[in-house]
Design a protein around this motif. Structure first.
Motif, PDB file in Angstrom:
ATOM      1  N   ILE B 106     -56.181   8.819 -10.902  1.00 19.98           N
ATOM      2  CA  ILE B 106     -54.879   9.158 -10.325  1.00 19.98           C
ATOM      3  C   ILE B 106     -53.785   8.997 -11.366  1.00 19.98           C
ATOM      4  O   ILE B 106     -52.857   9.799 -11.457  1.00 19.98           O
ATOM      5  CB  ILE B 106     -54.608   8.269  -9.087  1.00 19.98           C
ATOM      6  CG1 ILE B 106     -55.305   8.871  -7.872  1.00 19.98           C
ATOM      7  CG2 ILE B 106     -53.139   8.120  -8.813  1.00 19.98           C
ATOM      8  CD1 ILE B 106     -54.751  10.220  -7.437  1.00 19.98           C
ATOM      9  N   ALA B 109     -53.986  11.908 -13.588  1.00 16.02           N
ATOM     10  CA  ALA B 109     -53.529  13.099 -12.858  1.00 16.02           C
ATOM     11  C   ALA B 109     -52.005  13.139 -12.767  1.00 16.02           C
ATOM     12  O   ALA B 109     -51.383  14.168 -13.033  1.00 16.02           O
ATOM     13  CB  ALA B 109     -54.143  13.121 -11.460  1.00 16.02           C
ATOM     14  N   LEU B 110     -51.394  11.998 -12.429  1.00 16.15           N
ATOM     15  CA  LEU B 110     -49.942  11.979 -12.279  1.00 16.15           C
ATOM     16  C   LEU B 110     -49.243  12.129 -13.624  1.00 16.15           C
ATOM     17  O   LEU B 110     -48.198  12.772 -13.725  1.00 16.15           O
ATOM     18  CB  LEU B 110     -49.498  10.680 -11.592  1.00 16.15           C
ATOM     19  CG  LEU B 110     -49.811  10.610 -10.100  1.00 16.15           C
ATOM     20  CD1 LEU B 110     -49.393   9.264  -9.527  1.00 16.15           C
ATOM     21  CD2 LEU B 110     -49.113  11.728  -9.343  1.00 16.15           C
ATOM     22  N   SER B 192     -57.948  16.571 -10.521  1.00 16.26           N
ATOM     23  CA  SER B 192     -56.876  16.197  -9.588  1.00 16.26           C
ATOM     24  C   SER B 192     -55.521  16.591 -10.161  1.00 16.26           C
ATOM     25  O   SER B 192     -54.640  17.063  -9.442  1.00 16.26           O
ATOM     26  CB  SER B 192     -56.871  14.686  -9.352  1.00 16.26           C
ATOM     27  OG  SER B 192     -58.034  14.304  -8.686  1.00 16.26           O
ATOM     28  N   LEU B 196     -52.434  18.713  -8.565  1.00 12.08           N
ATOM     29  CA  LEU B 196     -51.113  18.098  -8.408  1.00 12.08           C
ATOM     30  C   LEU B 196     -50.053  18.810  -9.249  1.00 12.08           C
ATOM     31  O   LEU B 196     -48.882  18.838  -8.873  1.00 12.08           O
ATOM     32  CB  LEU B 196     -51.165  16.613  -8.769  1.00 12.08           C
ATOM     33  CG  LEU B 196     -52.022  15.737  -7.846  1.00 12.08           C
ATOM     34  CD1 LEU B 196     -51.955  14.275  -8.264  1.00 12.08           C
ATOM     35  CD2 LEU B 196     -51.581  15.875  -6.395  1.00 12.08           C
ATOM     36  N   THR B 200     -46.664  20.020  -7.771  1.00 14.42           N
ATOM     37  CA  THR B 200     -45.382  19.544  -8.291  1.00 14.42           C
ATOM     38  C   THR B 200     -44.488  20.727  -8.656  1.00 14.42           C
ATOM     39  O   THR B 200     -43.298  20.758  -8.329  1.00 14.42           O
ATOM     40  CB  THR B 200     -45.598  18.682  -9.545  1.00 14.42           C
ATOM     41  OG1 THR B 200     -46.519  17.643  -9.231  1.00 14.42           O
ATOM     42  CG2 THR B 200     -44.301  18.081 -10.033  1.00 14.42           C
ATOM     43  N   LEU B 239     -45.161  14.739  -2.806  1.00 14.63           N
ATOM     44  CA  LEU B 239     -46.247  14.416  -3.737  1.00 14.63           C
ATOM     45  C   LEU B 239     -46.927  13.104  -3.330  1.00 14.63           C
ATOM     46  O   LEU B 239     -48.114  12.903  -3.591  1.00 14.63           O
ATOM     47  CB  LEU B 239     -45.691  14.317  -5.164  1.00 14.63           C
ATOM     48  CG  LEU B 239     -46.714  14.312  -6.289  1.00 14.63           C
ATOM     49  CD1 LEU B 239     -47.435  15.644  -6.369  1.00 14.63           C
ATOM     50  CD2 LEU B 239     -46.054  14.002  -7.622  1.00 14.63           C
ATOM     51  N   THR B 243     -50.879  12.851  -3.193  1.00 13.29           N
ATOM     52  CA  THR B 243     -51.522  11.860  -4.041  1.00 13.29           C
ATOM     53  C   THR B 243     -52.383  10.925  -3.204  1.00 13.29           C
ATOM     54  O   THR B 243     -53.494  10.557  -3.609  1.00 13.29           O
ATOM     55  CB  THR B 243     -50.460  11.047  -4.819  1.00 13.29           C
ATOM     56  OG1 THR B 243     -49.642  11.965  -5.540  1.00 13.29           O
ATOM     57  CG2 THR B 243     -51.113  10.079  -5.789  1.00 13.29           C
ATOM     58  N   GLN B 246     -55.598  12.646  -2.444  1.00 14.72           N
ATOM     59  CA  GLN B 246     -56.444  12.684  -3.642  1.00 14.72           C
ATOM     60  C   GLN B 246     -57.091  11.323  -3.889  1.00 14.72           C
ATOM     61  O   GLN B 246     -58.263  11.223  -4.241  1.00 14.72           O
ATOM     62  CB  GLN B 246     -55.606  13.071  -4.872  1.00 14.72           C
ATOM     63  CG  GLN B 246     -55.189  14.531  -4.904  1.00 14.72           C
ATOM     64  CD  GLN B 246     -56.337  15.438  -5.315  1.00 14.72           C
ATOM     65  OE1 GLN B 246     -57.215  15.027  -6.054  1.00 14.72           O
ATOM     66  NE2 GLN B 246     -56.323  16.657  -4.819  1.00 14.72           N
ATOM     67  N   LEU B 247     -56.286  10.282  -3.693  1.00 16.61           N
ATOM     68  CA  LEU B 247     -56.795   8.940  -3.935  1.00 16.61           C
ATOM     69  C   LEU B 247     -57.905   8.605  -2.948  1.00 16.61           C
ATOM     70  O   LEU B 247     -58.939   8.024  -3.317  1.00 16.61           O
ATOM     71  CB  LEU B 247     -55.642   7.933  -3.825  1.00 16.61           C
ATOM     72  CG  LEU B 247     -55.944   6.530  -4.348  1.00 16.61           C
ATOM     73  CD1 LEU B 247     -56.314   6.581  -5.828  1.00 16.61           C
ATOM     74  CD2 LEU B 247     -54.746   5.616  -4.161  1.00 16.61           C
TER      75      LEU B 247
END
Ligand code: ATP
Ligand code: SF4
Ligand code: MG
Lengths: 356, 313
Positions: B106, B109-110, B192, B196, B200, B239, B243, B246-247
Motif C-alpha cells: 500500500i 502504491a500510494l 495496486s 489508484l 487519483t 481515495l 485504499t 485495496q488493503l
C-alpha cells in the motif's frame, strides 16, 4: 480583426470627478476549442467609478462571465486575453500570475452564482475567510480570526464567533452567500464583481443580499460590476447598464436612459415583454427575466461578419448590417445647463431609430 | 456519533455471522470426506473414527456449527486436519508476513499513485500524463506473476540487489526483512498503484473543476495553497475508501505473489488448505478475511467521518 474605429474613452464630465477604479479598453478573449478559435469577448470598453454599480446583462453565452474572469486572470490556459484593463492605474492584462495574486481578493473580489458549491465543503467558514486574509497580509493568525468574526458580523451573522466553526452545509443558501460576501470583503476591495450572485437565491433572500451589498458599497465606496439576468435588479441597484451580445457591448448608458429609450433592437427585444414601470417595488412574485427573442445567439466560433445581431434582428434594413460591424456610437448625452454632462448613452447599430 | 458506530458494528457482526454460516455450509455440503483425505494412505477404521469424533464430525450439523462459532468467538478455530495444530496458531504464524507485505504494498502504491495521479490531472495530455497512462495501463493489465518474475530476473538475477524470494522475520533481521520485502511489495504495489493512479487522476481532475477552487483562486491564494487545501484535501477523500478496499484485498493474502516469492502468507495457507481439504483451516482463514474486510470498512468509515464534516451528522 475589426475595422471598428476606436472610441474616445467615456469621461465623466463633472469637473474633478474621481478617477475610474477600473478602465477597460478593447478587451478581447479568444479560446482554442476543438471546433476552432472561439471569439468570446470582442472589444469591450467601459469604466467603473468608485461607489458606482455597473450592471452587465445579456443572454446566456454572451461572454459576461468570461469577460470578468479575464480581468482576474482566472481563465484556463487556453484563453488569450488582449486589450487593456487598468485597475487603479495598473494594467491587469498581461500581469504575471504572482502580480495578479496580489490583486485578487485584495483589490478586486468576486462573488459567484452558486453559494451551494462556491464554498469548500470540508473547511470551516472561519478557515475560508482567514486564509485569504493570511495570504495577503502578514497579520498574526489570532488577528485574522478576529477580523473574520468582524466580517461575519458585518454581513449579518447574529453569532459571528460561533459561525466561524460552522461548515457550509450547516448554513442556508442565503447565509452561505453572506459568507461569500464576507470573503470578498476581507481584503477591502475597491472593486467587487458579482456574477449572478443572487440568481440561485429566493426573492426575499435576494433582496437582503442586494441591500447588504448596497450598504457596504455606500460605506466603503466600492465600485461594483453586477452581472445578472434580472432586469428588475438592474433597475433597482445599478447606475449604469452594459448590454452584451455575442461578446460585444451593443448598448450602454445610464440605466434610466437605456431603459426609457433603448436604441439597439436587441435591448428593445429584452425590454419588450417587461411592464412599463421597472423598479424594486415590482411584483416580487415574478421577477422580470430576459425574454426570449426568436432565434439563438451566434456561436463564438462562428460569428457573423457584420452586426452580431443580424441573424435575429427584426429591423435589419441597412445594407451595412450584414457586412460591416456597427461601431458603438453616442446616442445621447445628458445635458446640464446646456452642456453635456455625465456619461453618454451609446449603442452599436446601423439603424437610426432612437438616435437624436 | 457513537450510536452510529454501534449501529455499524452491529451490522458488521450480522454480516460476519452470515459469512460464517455460508462458509460452514459450503464446507460441509461439498462432496468428499475430509477425514479420509487427511488420513491419506494410513487409513484404518479406528483412526478414522477417532479423528471424526475429535473433529466433532459425528454430531448433527447445527450442533457442529454452534460449537465452531462458539469457540471461534473465543479465538479457538479448531485444529487442522492435516497437522493437528490449532488453526489460530497457524494463522497467527502467517500474519507478520502478510501484514508486512500488505503494508509495504500500500505504501508503494500510494507513493506512486498520489504524485503521479495528481501531476497527470494538473497537466492533462502532457508528457507526464501520457507516460502515467501508459505505465498504469501496463500495471493493470500485466499479470502479477509475470511482473514478479520480471522483477526477480532483473533485481535478483541480473543486478543481484535483492533476494529472489523468501521471508525474513522483522524480529530476526530488520535489514534482511526489508530486503526480502522489496520485490514482492513492488509487484503488488505496482498493480495496486496503477489502479489508484487512475483513481487519483480522475478524482483530482474532478476537484480541479469544482466551483470552490475558483473561489479559492479568486481569493488570491498561492497556487500551492489552492492545490493543497482546495484540490487535494477534497480529491483524496474518496481515495481513503479505495485504499481501504485495496488493503483488505492485500491482507487476504495475494496468492500468486506469495507463490512466486515463496512468501509464507495467508494466501498460501488458504491455498494449501484447499488442496488438502483441511476444512478447519480454510473455514478459519475465510472467516478471518471477512472479519478483516468488515473491520477495515469500519475503520474507513470512521476515518471518513473525521475527514469529511458532511458525514458525521
Ligand atoms: N473554458 C472555455 N472553453 C471554451 N469556451 C468557453 C469556455 N468558457 C466559456 N466558453 C464559452 O464562452 C461563451 C461565453 O461564456 P460565458 O460563461 O462568459 O457566458 P455568460 O454570458 O456568462 O453566460 P451565462 O449567463 O450562462 O452565465 C460561451 O459560448 C461559452 O461556451
Ligand atoms: S446593425 Fe442592423 S442588424 Fe444589427 S442590430 Fe442594428 S439594425 Fe439590426
Ligand atoms: Mg456566466
Amino acid at each position: 480583426m475589426s475595422a471598428q474605429t476606436p472610441q474616445p474613452a467615456p469621461q465623466p464630465a463633472r469637473e474633478g470627478a474621481r478617477q475610474p477604479v477600473l478602465s477597460v479598453r478593447d478587451l478581447r478573449v479568444r479560446m482554442g476549442t476543438p471546433r476552432g478559435v472561439a471569439e468570446i469577448v470582442n472589444g469591450l470598453d467601459y469604466d467603473v467609478h468608485p461607489g458606482e454599480t455597473v450592471a452587465v446583462v445579456g443572454e446566456s453565452g454572451s461572454g459576461k462571465s468570461v469577460s470578468v474572469m479575464a480581468l482576474m486572470g482566472l481563465l484556463p490556459r487556453t484563453a488569450t486575453v488582449t486589450g487593456t484593463a487598468e485597475f487603479e492605474g495598473r494594467d491587469l492584462v498581461g500581469m504575471s500570475d504572482a502580480q495578479l495574486r496580489t490583486v485578487r481578493g485584495n483589490g478586486i473580489s468576486m462573488v459567484f452564482q452558486d453559494p451551494m458549491t462556491s464554498l469548500n465543503p470540508v473547511l470551516t467558514v472561519g478557515r475560508q475567510i482567514t486564509e485569504g486574509l493570511l495570504a495577503h497580509g502578514d497579520l498574526p493568525k489570532r488577528a485574522a480570526t478576529e477580523r473574520a468574526a468582524e466580517l461575519l458580523g458585518e454581513v449579518g451573522f447574529p453569532d459571528p464567533r460561533g459561525a466561524l466553526d460552522r461548515y457550509p452545509h450547516q448554513l442556508s443558501g442565503g447565509m452561505r452567500q453572506r459568507v461569500m460576501i464576507a470573503i470578498a470583503l476581507a481584503g477591502r476591495p475597491r472593486l467587487l464583481i458579482a456574477d449572478e450572485a443572487t440568481t440561485a437565491l429566493d426573492v426575499t433572500v435576494q433582496a437582503q443580499i442586494l441591500e447588504l451589498v448596497a450598504r457596504l458599497q455606500a460605506e466603503h465606496g466600492t465600485g461594483v460590476i453586477w452581472i445578472t439576468h434580472d432586469l428588475g435588479v438592474v433597475a433597482g441597484i445599478a447606475d449604469r447598464v452594459l448590454v452584451m451580445y455575442g461578446g460585444r457591448c451593443v448598448e450602454d448608458g445610464v440605466v434610466d436612459d437605456v431603459f426609457d429609450a433603448p436604441a439597439h433592437p436587441y435591448t428593445r427585444g429584452l425590454l419588450g415583454a417587461l411592464p412599463a414601470r421597472l423598479g424594486p417595488e415590482l411584483d416580487a412574485e415574478e421577477p422580470p427575466e430576459l425574454v426570449t427573442i426568436p432565434g439563438t445567439p451566434p456561436l463564438p466560433t462562428d460569428l457573423p461578419p457584420g452586426c452580431v445581431f443580424w441573424p435575429r434582428c427584426p429591423v435589419r434594413s441597412d445594407p451595412r448590417c450584414e457586412r460591416e460591424q456597427p461601431p458603438l456610437l453616442e446616442v445621447s448625452r445628458p445635458q446640464v445647463g446646456g452642456r453635456p454632462a455625465g456619461l453618454p448613452h451609446r449603442a452599436a447599430t446601423w439603424c437610426s431609430e432612437g438616435r437624436p | 456519533m457513537s450510536g452510529y458506530l454501534l449501529r455499524r458494528a452491529g451490522q458488521s457482526a450480522v454480516v460476519l455471522l452470515g459469512v460464517a454460516i455460508a462458509v460452514f455450509a459450503l464446507m460441509h455440503l461439498v462432496p468428499g470426506d475430509p477425514v479420509r483425505l487427511a488420513l491419506g494412505t494410513r487409513f484404518d477404521q479406528a483412526a478414522y473414527d477417532a479423528l471424526r469424533e475429535r473433529a466433532g464430525l459425528d454430531e448433527p450439523l447445527p450442533v457442529q456449527f454452534l460449537g465452531w462459532i462458539g469457540s471461534a468467538v473465543t479465538g479457538d478455530l479448531g485444529v487442522s486436519f492435516r497437522s493437528g495444530e490449532p488453526v489460530t496458531m497457524l494463522i497467527v504464524e502467517r500474519l507478520p508476513a502478510t501484514v508486512s507485505l500488505a503494508a509495504a504494498s500500500i505504501l508503494v502504491a500510494l507513493l506512486i499513485a498520489v504524485p503521479l495521479g495528481t501531476l497527470s490531472a494538473l497537466r492533462p495530455r502532457s508528457f507526464v500524463d501520457s507516460a502515467g497512462t501508459v505505465v498504469s495501463q501496463v500495471g493493470i493489465s500485466v499479470p502479477e506473476f509475470w511482473m514478479g518474475i520480471l522483477l526477480i530476473l532483473l533485481f535478483a538475477g541480473v543486478l543481484d540487489w535483492f533476494p529472489p524470494g523468501g521471508y525474513v522475520p522483522l524480529s530476526e533481521d530488520p535489514v534482511g526483512w526489508l530486503r526480502s520485502l522489496v520485490l514482492p511489495a513492488l509487484t503488488t504495489g505496482l498493480v495496486s498503484g496503477s489502479v489508484l493512479t487512475r483513481f487519483t487522476r480522475s478524482s483530482v481532475l474532478e476537484a480541479l473543476g469544482a466551483d470552490h477552487v475558483r473561489t479559492a483562486r479568486a481569493k488570491g491564494l498561492p497556487a500551492r495553497a489552492v492545490l493543497r487545501w482546495h484540490v487535494l484535501r477534497n480529491a483524496l477523500l474518496p481515495l481513503v475508501t479505495v485504499t481501504g478496499v485495496q488493503l483488505a484485498y492485500l491482507l487476504s493474502g495475494v496468492v500468486v505473489v506469495e507463490i512466486v516469492f515463496a512468501w509464507p502468507g495467508l494466501g498460501l495457507l488458504a491455498l494449501q488448505a484447499v488442496q488438502d481439504r483441511d476444512y478447519p483451516v480454510l473455514q478459519g482463514a475465510v472467516l478471518l478475511f471477512a472479519f478483516v474486510f468488515l473491520l477495515l470498512n469500519l475503520v474507513v468509515d470512521l476515518l471518513y467521518s473525521r475527514l469529511d464534516p458532511r458525514i458525521s451528522a
